[in-house]
Motif scaffolding. Structure first.
Motif, PDB file in Angstrom:
ATOM      1  N   ALA B  15     -17.739   3.186 -34.696  1.00 29.27           N
ATOM      2  CA  ALA B  15     -17.272   3.520 -36.224  1.00 29.27           C
ATOM      3  C   ALA B  15     -18.159   4.305 -36.896  1.00 29.27           C
ATOM      4  O   ALA B  15     -18.740   4.237 -38.032  1.00 29.27           O
ATOM      5  CB  ALA B  15     -17.455   2.103 -36.883  1.00 29.27           C
ATOM      6  N   CYS B  34     -11.792   0.790 -28.322  1.00 31.75           N
ATOM      7  CA  CYS B  34     -12.006   1.928 -29.154  1.00 31.75           C
ATOM      8  C   CYS B  34     -11.494   3.178 -28.712  1.00 31.75           C
ATOM      9  O   CYS B  34     -11.288   3.185 -27.697  1.00 31.75           O
ATOM     10  CB  CYS B  34     -13.584   2.084 -29.449  1.00 31.75           C
ATOM     11  SG  CYS B  34     -14.388   0.412 -30.126  1.00 31.75           S
ATOM     12  N   LEU B  52     -13.465   5.384 -33.247  1.00 32.73           N
ATOM     13  CA  LEU B  52     -12.938   4.476 -34.134  1.00 32.73           C
ATOM     14  C   LEU B  52     -12.521   3.189 -33.305  1.00 32.73           C
ATOM     15  O   LEU B  52     -12.475   3.142 -32.289  1.00 32.73           O
ATOM     16  CB  LEU B  52     -11.645   5.069 -34.633  1.00 32.73           C
ATOM     17  CG  LEU B  52     -10.432   5.418 -33.713  1.00 32.73           C
ATOM     18  CD1 LEU B  52      -9.559   4.339 -33.512  1.00 32.73           C
ATOM     19  CD2 LEU B  52      -9.657   6.623 -34.288  1.00 32.73           C
ATOM     20  N   LEU B  54     -10.456   0.421 -34.945  1.00 38.33           N
ATOM     21  CA  LEU B  54      -9.292  -0.316 -35.533  1.00 38.33           C
ATOM     22  C   LEU B  54      -8.227   0.764 -35.907  1.00 38.33           C
ATOM     23  O   LEU B  54      -8.876   1.684 -36.332  1.00 38.33           O
ATOM     24  CB  LEU B  54      -9.674  -1.265 -36.513  1.00 38.33           C
ATOM     25  CG  LEU B  54     -10.415  -2.648 -36.041  1.00 38.33           C
ATOM     26  CD1 LEU B  54     -10.714  -3.195 -37.419  1.00 38.33           C
ATOM     27  CD2 LEU B  54      -9.358  -3.566 -35.679  1.00 38.33           C
ATOM     28  N   ASP B  56      -5.808   0.434 -38.476  1.00 37.28           N
ATOM     29  CA  ASP B  56      -5.354   0.404 -39.735  1.00 37.28           C
ATOM     30  C   ASP B  56      -6.179  -0.389 -40.867  1.00 37.28           C
ATOM     31  O   ASP B  56      -6.450  -1.817 -40.880  1.00 37.28           O
ATOM     32  CB  ASP B  56      -3.943  -0.455 -39.707  1.00 37.28           C
ATOM     33  CG  ASP B  56      -3.268  -0.423 -41.019  1.00 37.28           C
ATOM     34  OD1 ASP B  56      -3.691   0.358 -42.059  1.00 37.28           O
ATOM     35  OD2 ASP B  56      -2.195  -0.969 -41.095  1.00 37.28           O
ATOM     36  N   SER B  57      -6.706   0.364 -41.884  1.00 37.51           N
ATOM     37  CA  SER B  57      -7.756  -0.098 -42.712  1.00 37.51           C
ATOM     38  C   SER B  57      -7.189  -1.239 -43.634  1.00 37.51           C
ATOM     39  O   SER B  57      -7.661  -1.845 -44.483  1.00 37.51           O
ATOM     40  CB  SER B  57      -8.493   0.804 -43.500  1.00 37.51           C
ATOM     41  OG  SER B  57      -7.512   1.642 -44.234  1.00 37.51           O
ATOM     42  N   GLN B  59      -5.102  -3.487 -43.361  1.00 34.00           N
ATOM     43  CA  GLN B  59      -5.222  -4.788 -43.279  1.00 34.00           C
ATOM     44  C   GLN B  59      -6.398  -5.573 -43.687  1.00 34.00           C
ATOM     45  O   GLN B  59      -6.779  -6.787 -43.390  1.00 34.00           O
ATOM     46  CB  GLN B  59      -5.258  -5.075 -41.493  1.00 34.00           C
ATOM     47  CG  GLN B  59      -4.147  -4.287 -40.962  1.00 34.00           C
ATOM     48  CD  GLN B  59      -2.802  -4.792 -41.100  1.00 34.00           C
ATOM     49  OE1 GLN B  59      -2.717  -5.853 -41.038  1.00 34.00           O
ATOM     50  NE2 GLN B  59      -1.857  -4.232 -41.480  1.00 34.00           N
ATOM     51  N   VAL B  63     -13.532  -2.242 -47.307  1.00 37.57           N
ATOM     52  CA  VAL B  63     -13.888  -1.475 -46.177  1.00 37.57           C
ATOM     53  C   VAL B  63     -15.104  -0.752 -46.390  1.00 37.57           C
ATOM     54  O   VAL B  63     -15.417  -0.066 -47.451  1.00 37.57           O
ATOM     55  CB  VAL B  63     -12.659  -0.383 -45.994  1.00 37.57           C
ATOM     56  CG1 VAL B  63     -13.001   0.645 -45.010  1.00 37.57           C
ATOM     57  CG2 VAL B  63     -11.224  -1.100 -45.462  1.00 37.57           C
ATOM     58  N   LYS B  68     -14.587   3.539 -39.328  1.00 40.46           N
ATOM     59  CA  LYS B  68     -13.976   2.573 -38.278  1.00 40.46           C
ATOM     60  C   LYS B  68     -12.588   2.466 -37.984  1.00 40.46           C
ATOM     61  O   LYS B  68     -12.097   2.068 -37.050  1.00 40.46           O
ATOM     62  CB  LYS B  68     -14.701   1.194 -38.785  1.00 40.46           C
ATOM     63  CG  LYS B  68     -14.512   0.011 -37.956  1.00 40.46           C
ATOM     64  CD  LYS B  68     -14.855  -1.152 -38.764  1.00 40.46           C
ATOM     65  CE  LYS B  68     -16.338  -1.519 -38.941  1.00 40.46           C
ATOM     66  NZ  LYS B  68     -16.685  -2.589 -39.940  1.00 40.46           N
ATOM     67  N   PHE B  69     -12.097   3.166 -38.963  1.00 41.05           N
ATOM     68  CA  PHE B  69     -10.408   2.857 -38.806  1.00 41.05           C
ATOM     69  C   PHE B  69      -9.764   4.495 -38.678  1.00 41.05           C
ATOM     70  O   PHE B  69     -10.245   5.410 -39.054  1.00 41.05           O
ATOM     71  CB  PHE B  69      -9.942   2.383 -40.501  1.00 41.05           C
ATOM     72  CG  PHE B  69     -10.519   1.134 -40.735  1.00 41.05           C
ATOM     73  CD1 PHE B  69      -9.788  -0.194 -40.202  1.00 41.05           C
ATOM     74  CD2 PHE B  69     -11.604   1.051 -41.297  1.00 41.05           C
ATOM     75  CE1 PHE B  69     -10.480  -1.341 -40.228  1.00 41.05           C
ATOM     76  CE2 PHE B  69     -12.103  -0.191 -41.881  1.00 41.05           C
ATOM     77  CZ  PHE B  69     -11.554  -1.649 -41.226  1.00 41.05           C
ATOM     78  N   ASP B  71      -6.955   5.235 -39.474  1.00 44.69           N
ATOM     79  CA  ASP B  71      -6.209   6.025 -40.733  1.00 44.69           C
ATOM     80  C   ASP B  71      -7.243   6.485 -41.658  1.00 44.69           C
ATOM     81  O   ASP B  71      -6.632   7.369 -42.465  1.00 44.69           O
ATOM     82  CB  ASP B  71      -5.229   4.921 -41.259  1.00 44.69           C
ATOM     83  CG  ASP B  71      -5.937   3.765 -42.016  1.00 44.69           C
ATOM     84  OD1 ASP B  71      -7.161   3.367 -41.626  1.00 44.69           O
ATOM     85  OD2 ASP B  71      -5.524   2.892 -42.883  1.00 44.69           O
ATOM     86  N   ASN B 117      -4.752   1.503 -31.365  1.00 45.26           N
ATOM     87  CA  ASN B 117      -5.544   2.591 -31.875  1.00 45.26           C
ATOM     88  C   ASN B 117      -5.279   3.935 -31.648  1.00 45.26           C
ATOM     89  O   ASN B 117      -5.066   4.856 -32.325  1.00 45.26           O
ATOM     90  CB  ASN B 117      -7.094   2.185 -31.276  1.00 45.26           C
ATOM     91  CG  ASN B 117      -7.658   1.236 -32.027  1.00 45.26           C
ATOM     92  OD1 ASN B 117      -7.510   1.004 -33.276  1.00 45.26           O
ATOM     93  ND2 ASN B 117      -8.761   0.533 -31.447  1.00 45.26           N
TER      94      ASN B 117
END
Lengths: 208, 166
Positions: B15, B34, B52, B54, B56-57, B59, B63, B68-69, B71, B117
């Motif tokens: 992340a 990842c 990264l 995940l 979609d942040s 969700q 944050v 980490k995301f 998007d 991902n």
């Protein structure tokens, strides 16, 4: 979101729960293979992700990992991580082979390791459930045999435990005759689950 | 195939992202579900690597680490690369990771986050018009990704396999 810090009394309680859980698990394993299995006293604490990796080995270290989800009043996930060597010795032990026989994993070996995870986790969780009166059920085991970093991160993501911080940790080792099997045991809880455990033990009530 | 030893290795955590110039090597260890996204400006020999977790942040309610995301992380690293002088029109990307590490019957746990991902990473890169030159995604193996900023090559290490170059 961060985990609150646990008081010494709560840490003691966590340690005690873990001791009983692991003790119970090891007894089940001994019954399963009909041999004596020893355990070292586990350590219960919270650690950040990086330290968990360091505790077991390195990001690229080959490990066997069995994981089961825990459902019910204190949801989370249980992981057993064994080094490559220990995974093979575990298979030897379960299949009744002389130590050193296994040097690679086939489907049969994989399901044997999963079964160990299943038995250990089931008895661990039922011991905690019994002590706390909380309802806790485990799901079917999943297995991976690959890089530690890849295995752990994938599990945390799948479990929805994306807070890069803390896991609840438990380290247990067990030896079996001459074949040393070293395993790490982890309990990843969902937010609130530890509070519920503590409350069930009459500790930590009323804290955020 | 082993990279030269005198190169500077910069490790990219989970992340997280890092940017380096030639002869820096960006490395991220143990990608499972990842995804590692490399961005390269060949004119400047400037590279960025994002690890990264995940897709979609949206969700998540709070944050704390945008890297980490997919998007959020991809726009973030593109912005940082631009600050270092990179031109969007020159950027090119490679994707590694997005595996399904676990086998078993628990369907909640085997929801393919790895695939989501890599899909989201592709979608984000497409939005910026950044071409994906190569991919090594999916499967069920953990991967280590090593990105050489001197030529844009990406090396992939898997346990028990030969080093692969994309």
């Amino acid at each position: 979101m961060n985990y609150r810090t646990l008081s010494p009394a709560e840490l003691d309680a966590l340690q005690e729960i873990s001791n009983i859980g692991v003790g119970n698990a090891v007894t089940s394993l001994a019954q399963l293979i009909n041999q004596r299995v020893e355990m070292s006293v586990p350590r219960a604490c919270f650690l950040p992700f990086e330290e968990v990796i360091a505790l077991v080995g390195g990001y690229e270290e080959l490990v066997g990992c069995v994981s089961l989800r825990v459902l019910g009043d204190a949801p989370g996930m249980v992981l057993f991580i064994f080094s490559e060597e220990s995974t093979y010795r575990l298979v030897d032990m379960l299949m009744g082979l002389p130590p050193g026989s296994t040097a690679a994993l086939d489907q049969m070996a994989e399901s044997a390791v999963k079964e160990v995870g299943n038995v250990l986790t089931g008895s661990f969780i039922s011991a905690i459930g019994m002590m706390t009166g909380l309802k806790m059920i485990t799901t079917v085991p999943l297995f991976a045999f690959d890089m530690l970093g890849a295995v752990l991160t994938s599990l945390m993501v799948a479990a929805g435990r994306v807070e890069d911080q803390v896991l609840v940790i438990e380290t247990g080792m067990f030896n079996h005759n001459d074949a040393q099997i070293k395993g790490h045991f982890f309990l990843l809880t969902e937010p609130g689950a530890i509070d519920r455990l503590m409350a069930a033990l009459g500790l930590g009530a009323g804290q955020a | 195939m082993e990279p030269a030893r005198d190169r500077i290795e910069i490790q990219v955590g989970i992340a997280d992202y890092k940017i380096a110039r030639e002869p820096g090597q960006l490395i991220t260890l143990g990608l499972g579900s990842c995804v590692g996204v490399s961005l390269y400006d060949p004119a400047l020999k400037l590279g960025g690597l994002l690890h990264l977790m995940l897709p979609d942040s949206t969700q998540f309610s709070n944050v704390t680490r945008p890297a980490k995301f997919a998007d959020l992380g991809i726009p973030l690293i593109i912005g940082e690369m631009k600050k270092q002088g990179a031109r969007l029109s020159r950027l090119q990307s490679k994707l590694v990771g997005g595996a399904q590490m676990f086998s078993g019957l628990d369907s909640k746990m085997t929801l393919n986050i790895g695939r989501r991902n890599s899909e989201m990473a592709r979608q984000m890169l497409q939005q910026y018009g950044i071409p994906i030159l190569a991919e090594e995604v999916g499967g069920n193996r953990g991967r280590t990704m090593i990105f050489d900023t001197s030529d844009g090559r990406v090396l992939i290490r898997m346990l028990g396999s030969k080093l692969k170059v994309i």
